[in-house]
Design an enzyme around this catalytic site. Structure first.
Site, short mmCIF file in Angstrom:
data_model
loop_
_atom_site.label_atom_id
_atom_site.label_comp_id
_atom_site.label_asym_id
_atom_site.label_seq_id
_atom_site.Cartn_x
_atom_site.Cartn_y
_atom_site.Cartn_z
N SER A 119 -4.73 29.85 -23.45
CA SER A 119 -5.42 30.82 -24.30
C SER A 119 -6.55 31.51 -23.57
CB SER A 119 -5.95 30.13 -25.56
OG SER A 119 -6.74 29.03 -25.20
N HIS A 140 1.36 34.29 -23.93
CA HIS A 140 0.45 33.71 -24.92
C HIS A 140 0.95 33.98 -26.34
CE1 HIS A 140 -3.86 33.69 -26.72
NE2 HIS A 140 -3.29 32.51 -26.85
N GLU A 152 1.17 37.91 -26.16
CA GLU A 152 0.28 38.60 -25.20
C GLU A 152 0.73 38.20 -23.80
OE1 GLU A 152 -3.80 37.16 -25.51
OE2 GLU A 152 -4.57 39.11 -24.91
N ASN A 191 -8.17 36.59 -27.52
CA ASN A 191 -9.18 35.53 -27.68
C ASN A 191 -10.58 35.98 -27.30
OD1 ASN A 191 -7.80 33.49 -28.92
ND2 ASN A 191 -7.03 32.62 -27.02
N1 3HC Z 1 7.22 27.28 -40.67
C1 3HC Z 1 7.75 27.53 -41.88
N2 3HC Z 1 7.03 27.66 -42.98
C2 3HC Z 1 5.69 27.53 -42.86
C3 3HC Z 1 5.06 27.27 -41.63
C4 3HC Z 1 5.88 27.13 -40.50
N3 3HC Z 1 5.39 26.87 -39.26
N4 3HC Z 1 3.73 27.20 -41.81
C5 3HC Z 1 3.55 27.42 -43.11
N5 3HC Z 1 4.71 27.61 -43.75
C6 3HC Z 1 4.94 27.82 -45.15
C7 3HC Z 1 3.96 27.05 -46.00
O1 3HC Z 1 4.38 25.73 -46.22
C8 3HC Z 1 3.95 27.85 -47.28
O2 3HC Z 1 5.09 27.50 -48.04
P1 3HC Z 1 5.06 27.46 -49.66
O3 3HC Z 1 4.99 28.89 -50.05
O4 3HC Z 1 6.35 26.80 -49.99
O5 3HC Z 1 3.86 26.67 -50.03
C9 3HC Z 1 4.11 29.25 -46.72
O6 3HC Z 1 4.68 29.17 -45.44
C10 3HC Z 1 2.76 29.91 -46.55
O7 3HC Z 1 2.97 31.03 -47.16
P2 3HC Z 1 1.73 31.91 -47.50
O8 3HC Z 1 2.23 33.02 -48.34
O9 3HC Z 1 0.62 31.09 -48.04
O10 3HC Z 1 1.37 32.38 -46.08
P3 3HC Z 1 0.42 33.51 -45.75
O11 3HC Z 1 0.90 34.78 -46.28
O12 3HC Z 1 -0.96 33.07 -46.06
O13 3HC Z 1 0.59 33.61 -44.18
C11 3HC Z 1 -0.30 33.08 -42.09
C12 3HC Z 1 0.27 32.54 -43.39
C13 3HC Z 1 0.75 33.92 -41.37
C14 3HC Z 1 -0.67 31.90 -41.20
C15 3HC Z 1 -1.55 33.96 -42.43
O14 3HC Z 1 -2.45 33.22 -43.21
C16 3HC Z 1 -2.24 34.46 -41.21
O15 3HC Z 1 -1.85 35.44 -40.61
N6 3HC Z 1 -3.36 33.82 -40.80
C17 3HC Z 1 -4.02 34.15 -39.55
C18 3HC Z 1 -3.33 33.42 -38.44
C19 3HC Z 1 -3.86 33.78 -37.09
O16 3HC Z 1 -4.79 34.55 -36.92
N7 3HC Z 1 -3.26 33.18 -36.06
C20 3HC Z 1 -3.69 33.38 -34.69
C21 3HC Z 1 -4.78 32.42 -34.37
S1 3HC Z 1 -5.39 32.60 -32.75
C22 3HC Z 1 -4.28 31.85 -31.77
O17 3HC Z 1 -3.32 31.24 -32.20
C23 3HC Z 1 -4.52 31.96 -30.31
C24 3HC Z 1 -4.88 30.64 -29.69
O18 3HC Z 1 -4.89 30.85 -28.30
C25 3HC Z 1 -6.23 30.13 -30.14
#
Ligand code: 3HC
Length: 394
Positions: A119, A140, A152, A191
């Site tokens: 990252s 990434h 990325e 990041n």
């Molecule tokens: N596979 C399948 N299903 C999954 C899952 C996965 N890996 N993870 C969650 N789900 C399911 C959940 O169990 C839930 O199911 P349910 O409806 O039966 O309860 C459902 O998906 C979640 O649905 P939601 O409608 O609540 O999901 P959202 O619309 O909130 O979307 C998200 C989830 C895409 C994670 C959204 O919240 C988001 O975009 N968050 C920001 C994430 C982000 O910024 N990520 C990048 C971080 S930085 C990074 O990774 C870089 C590193 O280097 C630090």
């Protein structure tokens, strides 16, 4: 194009990468140091695929065939030997990554591409221990890899354009979009911006300027990010963001990690995975913290976002990325509703510069407005109000 792919490391990111790669039809060898870790990773992949099936996004046959395409091993040589692309996703420790790349270089085909999902660690330094720095590249992914649309691609000093092209074609086959970070700068594009944003939120809480709930409410309900910044930190892992922030800070002070993160990290309060982070969790993997919408007006968004806009300006001025790609990066890598440069144009570049100057006078040089922002103010490119900022407006 590649047929066989190895993913080294089966933790949060490794298992998610193996899952998406297998879902798109590739044979994957997933490698980690113990059978228990690998079995845990397979369980998580199966859980995720079942969730998709329950929601009608995956057929039962595809679930079985995806799982069949994933083989596991604790033997690095076995994973490496027939793979045309290797994606390393082990913990963020430069010495560990160098050790693995040095071994992979000897074990893999001479033509194989060695990718790292780091990252924020330097790609060029990881590449330097191999005999093929032209074939070493940052790939990434974002958490959760199966859902987040961005990959990325990060060039080290010696990464060849051929390697970049191969990996870009590969990303297309995953039905994901890519941006290319042209220079191996600390934090790369996403990041660098994310850390500036999250650490500022944490500094504000540390200084008593806002509460965790106030920041998260403003970010979620006014800026319309998918998660609050503390909620996101718990989700990604406070340990992960702490290490990435420290890596950037140590290399060029592109961010200063807040004492709040230091405290949580040292206490092992890593977020969801440890049951306690900025919020508490009872065990449900997908539990969401309750963030009250009525607190959304208690803190100014510009106060939270100004250092992230400054980081974005630094990336543009240093020609690490083009402005459209930068906005695409935050929209697809972090699911922002719009690009951070568009947001800055709305708030006003003069307002951002004022916020930064005030913080600089109180808290030091880290907040000095980037030269690009200063120039924009001097040239009356203040954003939408002057019909020109980062973008032109009719
Ligand atoms: N596979 C399948 N299903 C999954 C899952 C996965 N890996 N993870 C969650 N789900 C399911 C959940 O169990 C839930 O199911 P349910 O409806 O039966 O309860 C459902 O998906 C979640 O649905 P939601 O409608 O609540 O999901 P959202 O619309 O909130 O979307 C998200 C989830 C895409 C994670 C959204 O919240 C988001 O975009 N968050 C920001 C994430 C982000 O910024 N990520 C990048 C971080 S930085 C990074 O990774 C870089 C590193 O280097 C630090």
């Amino acid at each position: 194009m590649f047929e066989k792919i190895a993913v080294i490391g089966a933790g949060t990111m490794g298992h998610g990468i193996a899952e998406i790669v297998a879902l798109k039809g590739y044979s994957v060898f997933m490698c980690d140091v113990s059978e228990e870790i690998l079995q845990e990773a397979i369980k998580k992949i199966e859980w995720s695929l079942r969730k998709m099936m329950e929601k009608g996004k995956l057929r039962h046959d595809d679930l079985a065939s995806t799982l069949n395409r994933i083989k596991t091993t604790t033997n690095l040589a076995e994973a490496a030997k027939d793979s045309e692309l290797i994606i390393e996703a082990v913990p963020e420790n430069l010495e560990l990554k160098k050790e693995i790349f040095s071994k992979l270089d000897k074990m893999a085909y001479a033509e194989a591409i060695l990718g790292t999902n780091t990252s924020s660690l330097p790609i060029s330094e990881i590449a330097s221990v191999t005999s093929r720095p032209d074939k070493v590249i940052g790939i990434h992914f974002f958490n959760p890899p199966v859902f987040m649309p961005l990959v990325e691609i990060v060039c080290g000093d010696k990464t060849s354009s051929q390697t970049v092209d191969h990996v870009l074609s590969f990303v297309k086959t995953l039905e994901k979009q890519a941006i290319v970070c042209r220079k191996d700068v600390p934090g790369f594009v996403v990041n660098r911006i994310l850390e500036a944003l999250i650490q500022e939120a944490a500094w504000m809480v540390h200084r008593g300027e806002a509460s965790i709930l106030e920041v998260d409410s403003a970010v979620k309900y006014r800026a319309k990010l998918p998660m609050g910044l503390f909620e996101l930190s718990d989700y990604v892992g406070i340990d992960v963001l702490y290490s990435a922030g420290k890596a950037i800070q140590d290399r060029d002070k592109g961010v200063i990690v807040s004492p709040l993160f230091e405290e949580y990290y040292k206490n092992g309060w890593y977020g969801k995975k440890s049951g306690k982070g900025f919020y508490t969790y009872t065990g449900d993997l997908w539990e969401k913290p309750k963030i009250p919408p009525e607190l959304a007006d208690n803190v100014k968004l510009e106060e939270i976002f100004a250092p992230a806009v400054n980081a974005a300006a630094w990336l543009l001025r240093n020609k690490v990325v083009e402005k459209e790609e930068l906005d695409k990066a935050v929209m697809l890598g972090l699911n922002f509703p719009e690009g951070i440069l568009r947001m800055a144009d709305k708030w006003g570049i003069d307002v951002i510069v004022q916020v930064l100057r005030l913080k600089q006078s109180k808290y030091g040089e880290y907040y000095r407005p980037d030269l690009l922002l200063e120039e924009m103010v001097a040239n009356n490119r203040l954003g939408i109000k002057t019909r020109g900022g980062f973008y032109e407006y009719a």
